[in-house]
Write a protein that holds these residues in place. Sequence first.
Motif, PDB file in Angstrom:
ATOM      1  N   THR A  19      -3.207  45.713 -61.395  1.00  0.00           N
ATOM      2  CA  THR A  19      -4.042  46.471 -62.336  1.00  0.00           C
ATOM      3  C   THR A  19      -3.745  47.963 -62.311  1.00  0.00           C
ATOM      4  O   THR A  19      -4.243  48.701 -63.162  1.00  0.00           O
ATOM      5  CB  THR A  19      -5.538  46.248 -62.024  1.00  0.00           C
ATOM      6  OG1 THR A  19      -5.786  46.594 -60.656  1.00  0.00           O
ATOM      7  CG2 THR A  19      -5.928  44.796 -62.258  1.00  0.00           C
ATOM      8  N   SER A  20      -2.960  48.417 -61.358  1.00  0.00           N
ATOM      9  CA  SER A  20      -2.605  49.838 -61.312  1.00  0.00           C
ATOM     10  C   SER A  20      -1.160  49.997 -60.854  1.00  0.00           C
ATOM     11  O   SER A  20      -0.625  49.157 -60.119  1.00  0.00           O
ATOM     12  CB  SER A  20      -3.530  50.609 -60.369  1.00  0.00           C
ATOM     13  OG  SER A  20      -3.251  50.294 -59.017  1.00  0.00           O
ATOM     14  N   LYS A  21      -0.541  51.091 -61.279  1.00  0.00           N
ATOM     15  CA  LYS A  21       0.832  51.375 -60.881  1.00  0.00           C
ATOM     16  C   LYS A  21       0.921  51.637 -59.384  1.00  0.00           C
ATOM     17  O   LYS A  21       1.917  51.286 -58.735  1.00  0.00           O
ATOM     18  CB  LYS A  21       1.365  52.569 -61.671  1.00  0.00           C
ATOM     19  CG  LYS A  21       2.839  52.838 -61.451  1.00  0.00           C
ATOM     20  CD  LYS A  21       3.346  53.954 -62.355  1.00  0.00           C
ATOM     21  CE  LYS A  21       4.840  54.190 -62.130  1.00  0.00           C
ATOM     22  NZ  LYS A  21       5.360  55.275 -63.017  1.00  0.00           N
ATOM     23  N   LYS A  22      -0.132  52.248 -58.845  1.00  0.00           N
ATOM     24  CA  LYS A  22      -0.175  52.533 -57.409  1.00  0.00           C
ATOM     25  C   LYS A  22      -0.112  51.240 -56.598  1.00  0.00           C
ATOM     26  O   LYS A  22       0.621  51.151 -55.606  1.00  0.00           O
ATOM     27  CB  LYS A  22      -1.446  53.314 -57.077  1.00  0.00           C
ATOM     28  CG  LYS A  22      -1.585  53.674 -55.609  1.00  0.00           C
ATOM     29  CD  LYS A  22      -2.873  54.460 -55.359  1.00  0.00           C
ATOM     30  CE  LYS A  22      -3.035  54.804 -53.881  1.00  0.00           C
ATOM     31  NZ  LYS A  22      -4.298  55.544 -53.633  1.00  0.00           N
ATOM     32  N   ASP A  23      -0.891  50.229 -57.019  1.00  0.00           N
ATOM     33  CA  ASP A  23      -0.880  48.937 -56.315  1.00  0.00           C
ATOM     34  C   ASP A  23       0.481  48.260 -56.443  1.00  0.00           C
ATOM     35  O   ASP A  23       0.961  47.626 -55.500  1.00  0.00           O
ATOM     36  CB  ASP A  23      -1.969  48.023 -56.872  1.00  0.00           C
ATOM     37  CG  ASP A  23      -3.368  48.477 -56.467  1.00  0.00           C
ATOM     38  OD1 ASP A  23      -3.490  49.240 -55.498  1.00  0.00           O
ATOM     39  OD2 ASP A  23      -4.337  48.059 -57.134  1.00  0.00           O
ATOM     40  N   ALA A  24       1.101  48.399 -57.621  1.00  0.00           N
ATOM     41  CA  ALA A  24       2.420  47.799 -57.841  1.00  0.00           C
ATOM     42  C   ALA A  24       3.458  48.436 -56.916  1.00  0.00           C
ATOM     43  O   ALA A  24       4.284  47.752 -56.299  1.00  0.00           O
ATOM     44  CB  ALA A  24       2.832  47.957 -59.299  1.00  0.00           C
ATOM     45  N   ALA A  25       3.409  49.770 -56.805  1.00  0.00           N
ATOM     46  CA  ALA A  25       4.355  50.480 -55.930  1.00  0.00           C
ATOM     47  C   ALA A  25       4.112  50.134 -54.468  1.00  0.00           C
ATOM     48  O   ALA A  25       5.063  49.978 -53.682  1.00  0.00           O
ATOM     49  CB  ALA A  25       4.224  51.981 -56.150  1.00  0.00           C
ATOM     50  N   LYS A  26       2.839  49.992 -54.092  1.00  0.00           N
ATOM     51  CA  LYS A  26       2.514  49.637 -52.708  1.00  0.00           C
ATOM     52  C   LYS A  26       3.051  48.245 -52.383  1.00  0.00           C
ATOM     53  O   LYS A  26       3.534  47.987 -51.268  1.00  0.00           O
ATOM     54  CB  LYS A  26       1.004  49.676 -52.483  1.00  0.00           C
ATOM     55  CG  LYS A  26       0.591  49.368 -51.030  1.00  0.00           C
ATOM     56  CD  LYS A  26      -0.899  49.448 -50.848  1.00  0.00           C
ATOM     57  CE  LYS A  26      -1.287  49.206 -49.373  1.00  0.00           C
ATOM     58  NZ  LYS A  26      -0.810  47.895 -48.862  1.00  0.00           N
ATOM     59  N   TYR A  27       2.981  47.326 -53.344  1.00  0.00           N
ATOM     60  CA  TYR A  27       3.471  45.972 -53.105  1.00  0.00           C
ATOM     61  C   TYR A  27       4.978  45.988 -52.842  1.00  0.00           C
ATOM     62  O   TYR A  27       5.474  45.284 -51.960  1.00  0.00           O
ATOM     63  CB  TYR A  27       3.164  45.089 -54.317  1.00  0.00           C
ATOM     64  CG  TYR A  27       3.543  43.635 -54.132  1.00  0.00           C
ATOM     65  CD1 TYR A  27       2.837  42.823 -53.251  1.00  0.00           C
ATOM     66  CD2 TYR A  27       4.603  43.074 -54.833  1.00  0.00           C
ATOM     67  CE1 TYR A  27       3.176  41.491 -53.084  1.00  0.00           C
ATOM     68  CE2 TYR A  27       4.947  41.740 -54.674  1.00  0.00           C
ATOM     69  CZ  TYR A  27       4.226  40.959 -53.796  1.00  0.00           C
ATOM     70  OH  TYR A  27       4.574  39.640 -53.627  1.00  0.00           O
ATOM     71  N   ILE A  28       5.699  46.795 -53.596  1.00  0.00           N
ATOM     72  CA  ILE A  28       7.141  46.914 -53.374  1.00  0.00           C
ATOM     73  C   ILE A  28       7.416  47.450 -51.975  1.00  0.00           C
ATOM     74  O   ILE A  28       8.304  46.974 -51.265  1.00  0.00           O
ATOM     75  CB  ILE A  28       7.789  47.814 -54.451  1.00  0.00           C
ATOM     76  CG1 ILE A  28       7.695  47.135 -55.826  1.00  0.00           C
ATOM     77  CG2 ILE A  28       9.247  48.110 -54.103  1.00  0.00           C
ATOM     78  CD1 ILE A  28       8.161  48.011 -56.969  1.00  0.00           C
ATOM     79  N   SER A  29       6.634  48.437 -51.568  1.00  0.00           N
ATOM     80  CA  SER A  29       6.780  49.000 -50.228  1.00  0.00           C
ATOM     81  C   SER A  29       6.463  47.954 -49.167  1.00  0.00           C
ATOM     82  O   SER A  29       7.171  47.854 -48.149  1.00  0.00           O
ATOM     83  CB  SER A  29       5.858  50.202 -50.073  1.00  0.00           C
ATOM     84  OG  SER A  29       5.924  50.733 -48.768  1.00  0.00           O
ATOM     85  N   ASP A  30       5.414  47.161 -49.387  1.00  0.00           N
ATOM     86  CA  ASP A  30       5.049  46.104 -48.428  1.00  0.00           C
ATOM     87  C   ASP A  30       6.155  45.053 -48.328  1.00  0.00           C
ATOM     88  O   ASP A  30       6.430  44.528 -47.240  1.00  0.00           O
ATOM     89  CB  ASP A  30       3.737  45.440 -48.853  1.00  0.00           C
ATOM     90  CG  ASP A  30       2.534  46.361 -48.683  1.00  0.00           C
ATOM     91  OD1 ASP A  30       2.651  47.363 -47.961  1.00  0.00           O
ATOM     92  OD2 ASP A  30       1.479  46.069 -49.287  1.00  0.00           O
ATOM     93  N   CYS A  31       6.784  44.749 -49.474  1.00  0.00           N
ATOM     94  CA  CYS A  31       7.884  43.775 -49.458  1.00  0.00           C
ATOM     95  C   CYS A  31       9.068  44.314 -48.670  1.00  0.00           C
ATOM     96  O   CYS A  31       9.732  43.575 -47.928  1.00  0.00           O
ATOM     97  CB  CYS A  31       8.306  43.439 -50.897  1.00  0.00           C
ATOM     98  SG  CYS A  31       7.096  42.458 -51.815  1.00  0.00           S
ATOM     99  N   ALA A  32       9.342  45.597 -48.833  1.00  0.00           N
ATOM    100  CA  ALA A  32      10.437  46.222 -48.073  1.00  0.00           C
ATOM    101  C   ALA A  32      10.145  46.163 -46.582  1.00  0.00           C
ATOM    102  O   ALA A  32      11.035  45.863 -45.773  1.00  0.00           O
ATOM    103  CB  ALA A  32      10.627  47.662 -48.529  1.00  0.00           C
ATOM    104  N   THR A  33       8.896  46.433 -46.208  1.00  0.00           N
ATOM    105  CA  THR A  33       8.504  46.356 -44.794  1.00  0.00           C
ATOM    106  C   THR A  33       8.682  44.940 -44.269  1.00  0.00           C
ATOM    107  O   THR A  33       9.162  44.739 -43.145  1.00  0.00           O
ATOM    108  CB  THR A  33       7.036  46.793 -44.627  1.00  0.00           C
ATOM    109  OG1 THR A  33       6.900  48.145 -45.082  1.00  0.00           O
ATOM    110  CG2 THR A  33       6.610  46.711 -43.170  1.00  0.00           C
ATOM    111  N   ALA A  34       8.307  43.957 -45.079  1.00  0.00           N
ATOM    112  CA  ALA A  34       8.458  42.556 -44.675  1.00  0.00           C
ATOM    113  C   ALA A  34       9.919  42.202 -44.454  1.00  0.00           C
ATOM    114  O   ALA A  34      10.253  41.368 -43.601  1.00  0.00           O
ATOM    115  CB  ALA A  34       7.844  41.637 -45.736  1.00  0.00           C
ATOM    116  N   ALA A  35      10.804  42.824 -45.233  1.00  0.00           N
ATOM    117  CA  ALA A  35      12.245  42.573 -45.096  1.00  0.00           C
ATOM    118  C   ALA A  35      12.904  43.481 -44.068  1.00  0.00           C
ATOM    119  O   ALA A  35      14.130  43.438 -43.883  1.00  0.00           O
ATOM    120  CB  ALA A  35      12.924  42.749 -46.448  1.00  0.00           C
ATOM    121  N   LYS A  36      12.083  44.317 -43.405  1.00  0.00           N
ATOM    122  CA  LYS A  36      12.566  45.256 -42.387  1.00  0.00           C
ATOM    123  C   LYS A  36      13.604  46.222 -42.944  1.00  0.00           C
ATOM    124  O   LYS A  36      14.668  46.454 -42.373  1.00  0.00           O
ATOM    125  CB  LYS A  36      13.142  44.485 -41.192  1.00  0.00           C
ATOM    126  CG  LYS A  36      12.118  43.610 -40.487  1.00  0.00           C
ATOM    127  CD  LYS A  36      12.721  42.852 -39.324  1.00  0.00           C
ATOM    128  CE  LYS A  36      11.672  41.968 -38.652  1.00  0.00           C
ATOM    129  NZ  LYS A  36      12.221  41.200 -37.511  1.00  0.00           N
TER     130      LYS A  36
END
Length: 256
Positions: A19-36
């Motif tokens: 629902t927000s661009k901020k949440d979308a960007a955070k999800y990408i960051s979380d995915c990167a963290t998950a992939a180390k």
Amino acid sequence: MKYLTIFQLDDFESATSFTSKKDAAKYISDCATAAKTKAFENQEDSSYLLEIKTSDGKTHELKAAIKPVDTNVKYELTYEKNGQSEETTYYTTRKAVVERAHVILDELGYDASTEEDRAGKWSINNPDQNLVLNLNANLVVMGSDNENVVATYGAADIQSFCKNFEQEVSTLNQANQAEKSEQLKAGRKKGLINLGIGAAIAIVGALVSYASYSNAKPGQTYTVYTGIIAVGVIDAICGLYYLINPKATLPKDKKK
């Protein structure tokens, strides 16, 4: 306004709605963290690049982008059984899609695997029960009238995908190889059909030409059906080429 995070890895594509661009960007960051790894942002077009290394020494480029959508976005579950479409249903969350898929599988006495839940793709192939079933989760963008679908993406759990990246890449490679093998088989079949039809056409043209020659009395003209013979020969040559080189029938992105 909705914001889609669209991830791409070669032929693989999947999207998630926020629902927000901020949440979308955070999800990408979380995915990167998950992939180390880290998500490198290109601020000009709101795109990101995740460079992920696997144990074989290869570096894979997982691309991500944030796309604003001003129409309705839904999660879709398609259900096919023995080649026939059983239902297509829409939900507001991916979780609801997974739960519905589990209900369908439970009714048939099958358990969904973690890998299937992660990919948003569930399948059964049981010849003993004469049962072939495919369930697919998608994210769809609806048109302004909220009825027609204008864009469709896969709906994998990308954060879990990144956390199990090496396993997922291996699964994707196996699926691509299986698909390519089927396409090569179809290419050989096409070549065999072309060769047979082409040879038959050329033979018919030759026989008709011979009949015309045989029926012509001395001094009379006869007809050689060169056009028919040529068409048959060309078709047969194409068929032979496909038999020898079935890769020629593959789409450009599958020929490598």
